[in-house]
Structure formats: C-alpha cells, structure tokens
Design an enzyme around this catalytic site. Structure first.
Site, short mmCIF file in Angstrom:
data_model
loop_
_atom_site.label_atom_id
_atom_site.label_comp_id
_atom_site.label_asym_id
_atom_site.label_seq_id
_atom_site.Cartn_x
_atom_site.Cartn_y
_atom_site.Cartn_z
N ASP A 100 -7.81 16.41 16.31
CA ASP A 100 -7.95 14.96 16.53
C ASP A 100 -8.50 14.60 17.91
OD1 ASP A 100 -7.38 14.00 14.03
OD2 ASP A 100 -5.23 13.99 14.37
N ASP A 157 -8.56 13.82 7.03
CA ASP A 157 -8.69 12.95 8.20
C ASP A 157 -9.76 13.47 9.17
OD1 ASP A 157 -6.20 13.53 7.06
OD2 ASP A 157 -5.05 12.71 8.71
#
Ligand code: GLY
Length: 378
Positions: A100, A157
């Site tokens: 991320d 994601d």
C-alpha cells in the site's frame, strides 16, 4: 456526454464543491497536521500517529491537495506538506510498509510533486515506487501483499497501487516499473477477476511458481462472495492500468467489473452493501465503496468511445447523488463527510457505519474529476 447533461452535472458538482470547500476549510483549521482514520462523534483524531505505516495515511493530504488545486489557498499546501514530512518516519522505518505504499505516496508526495514540482516529494514518491517494485515475485509474476508469512498472497486492492509504478516509469524514463505493474495486473486479472465480473478479494498463490492455491473471503462475507470495495478497487484499478498502458484487456476487465457493479447496485438504492453476496439482513452498508466505484466509472466514461460514455457517467452520478442525499454530513462543526462506511464485513464494530477518511477522499475526488478533468491524480 452531450452539452445539456454535461452542464447539469457541472452545476451539481459546483454546488457540492461549495459544500466541500466550506466544510474542509473549517476542518483543516481545526484538525491540521494529523493522520486521521475514522471520525468518532464528529471528530477525526491523530489516530494513526502510532501507525504511520497504515494504508490510509495519504488520504488527508490527498484531500488537501485537491482543495489546493481548486482554491490555491496556501494553508492546504502547508498542511498537506507537513503530513507528507511526518510520513518520512514510515519510509525510514521500512518494517511496516507493504504493497500500500502506492496509496500512501501517490496522494501525498506524488500529488505534491505534480502540483508544486517539489524535488523532495519526487524523491519520496520514487522511494515508494522502488519499495513496491521490490515486492515483485519473479517466478509468480505478482507483487506480494502484506508482510509476515503471506508470501504468496495477492489482493485486489493492490490494483490501485500500480499507478505509482506507471508514474515512476514515465518520471525516470525507464520501463521496468511499468513492466512490473503490467505483470501484476495480468496475474490479478487471471486469479482475482471472475468470469461474471465479480472479484475475489484475495488469491493465495504458490510463491515458488505462482500456481493458485485458494481464494479466501478476506474483508468480504465468505469465500466466493463479492466484497464491494474490492469490486470498486478492481473497476477503478483496471481502468487506470488501461489509461497508463493502452492495453485493451485492462479496459475490457474494468468494463466487465463495472457492468457487474451496476447490475447489482440498483437493488440497494445506489449505496452499496459491504458485500453484494451477503444476506440482506442485517443491513451492512459501505458508502466508501460507492465513492471509489464512482471515481472508476467517471474514469471509464472518459476513456471509452463516445457512444458508450453515458452508461458509466449516469451510473456514477446516481451513486454520487444517492450518497450525497442520504449519507453526507455537511455540518462544518463536525469532521467527516461520508457516513456509513465499513472497513470489513465481519468484526470490528468501531469500523462499522462510520465516516472513514477514504470515503471522504473519493467523494471529493469524484466531484473534483467533474470540475477539473485535466488533473490526473492516479
Ligand atoms: N486495504 C484496502 C481496503 O481495505 O479497502
């Protein structure tokens, strides 16, 4: 889009942007240089000061940069830059960083560099891109998710982290980053996107050869179900991979996921549940998933041929308006705009039907996209 619908959407967006500006200006003065996550009783706190590695830590600076772009007010740039500098401790600390880094540094340093050409921001964003590229598994053809023992895990994601790699390739004029992003996108397309346009949240792969082992539920209801925020990440992420590469298979994937999303969301009055394949009761909504999907649909409407644009634009506007009418808090005395966001289907009651910073971010990005389509954030 014809000019009448364009001007109607613009008028609507201008109206909402006024409310955003009023609220975020007061909120910026009140909360300033913090690293917020969930607003509790109308207040964001410096909750993530203890976890600067947390994936959502770029969203507040991202909001501020979008406001800066529109209003040119220095307080937004100063606050966003100060948060970006706080995140340097995470870059230096390294241990808690994972896939991320794309979310974190695209919206903080990446946007800063795009808007101000600050050289230190460029370096931060390139550090992030190198860390992300370093997670690539050569044999499995994927960017591994998370840390600990999740050596063969990929999650949907992560499609939203790839734009940092596309940006780095263009910035340093070196295709390596783009190749890694495309290899990962192809693996995600193979194992995360199902035939009908729904998506797995997670695929567990053999890290030695990339063979598929299992597809657990992750943040959705159950294995085989359809976690809406995951669908939204994929819808938007594949559209962005198409925009950066021109590869038709990513556009086809994004459209397939969009069609599945649109076919399902009408049952819920255009504000999505946490999972399209969970029981109808108890009601569990995730308004943030709708805001992410809205941005993805707006992106799609920009890149498809003219004859196809209306489907995506209309769907985006319906989701946006439904959320804005039913679940937005415009009181400047309270932090947090989009209510009823939910981090995951099971557990964690403090992350259920709450304002979460990324719900606000994607609402603001959606409106910003309509008003300032020239700015490519991702
Ligand atoms: N990790 C991204 C999400 O929870 O949606």
């Amino acid at each position: 889009m014809n000019s009448i619908s364009e001007s109607i959407h613009k008028q609507y967006a201008e109206n909402v942007w006024d409310k955003i500006q009023t609220k975020i200006s007061v909120q910026c003065d009140r909360i300033g240089v913090i690293v917020p996550y969930i607003a509790v009783d109308g207040r964001y706190s410096d909750k993530m000061a203890d976890n600067l590695y947390w994936w959502t830590n770029g969203f507040w600076p991202g909001i501020l940069w979008l406001l800066f772009y529109s209003a040119g007010e220095q307080k937004y740039a100063d606050t966003a830059r100060a948060i970006e500098e706080r995140l340097d401790a995470a870059l230096a600390g390294y241990e808690g960083l994972h896939h991320d880094v794309g979310f974190m540094w695209t919206l903080s340093a990446g946007l800063d560099f795009k808007l101000t050409a600050n050289p230190a921001s460029r370096v931060r964003a390139l550090h992030g891109a190198n860390l992300l590229a370093g997670r690539y598994n050569l044999r499995g053809h994927f960017i591994r998710s998370w840390n600990k023992d999740y050596t063969g895990w990929i999650i949907v994601d992560c499609m939203m982290n790839l734009p940092l790699l596309y940006w780095a390739s263009a910035e340093v004029v070196d295709p390596r980053f783009r190749y890694i992003a495309m290899e990962h996108a192809d693996t995600a397309l193979k194992y995360l996107v199902r035939e009908d346009g729904s998506c797995n949240h997670i695929a567990v792969l053999n890290p030695e050869n990339g063979a598929l082992l299992e597809t657990p539920a992750g943040q959705g209801y159950a294995p085989g179900s359809s976690w809406t925020r995951g669908q939204a990440w994929a819808l938007y992420g594949f559209a962005l991979s198409y925009r950066h590469t021109g590869e038709e298979r990513y556009l086809t994937a994004s459209k397939r996921i969009a069609h599945y999303f649109i076919a399902n969301i009408f049952r819920y009055g255009f504000v999505p549940p946490v999972d399209f394949r969970a029981p109808d009761t108890p009601e569990k909504l995730d308004a943030s998933a709708g805001m992410i999907a809205t941005c993805g649909l707006l992106q799609l409407s920009d890149i498809v041929p003219d004859a196809e644009k209306k489907l995506y634009l209309d769907a985006a506007m319906r989701i946006l308006k439904a959320t804005e009418e039913k679940y937005c808090d415009w009181d400047p005395g309270r932090d947090g705009i989009v209510q009823k966001s939910t981090a995951q289907y099971h557990e964690k009651t403090d992350e259920f039907h709450v304002p979460i910073i990324y719900g606000d971010y994607f609402l603001i990005e959606a409106i910003h996209r309509i008003l300032y389509p020239e700015l490519q954030v991702w």
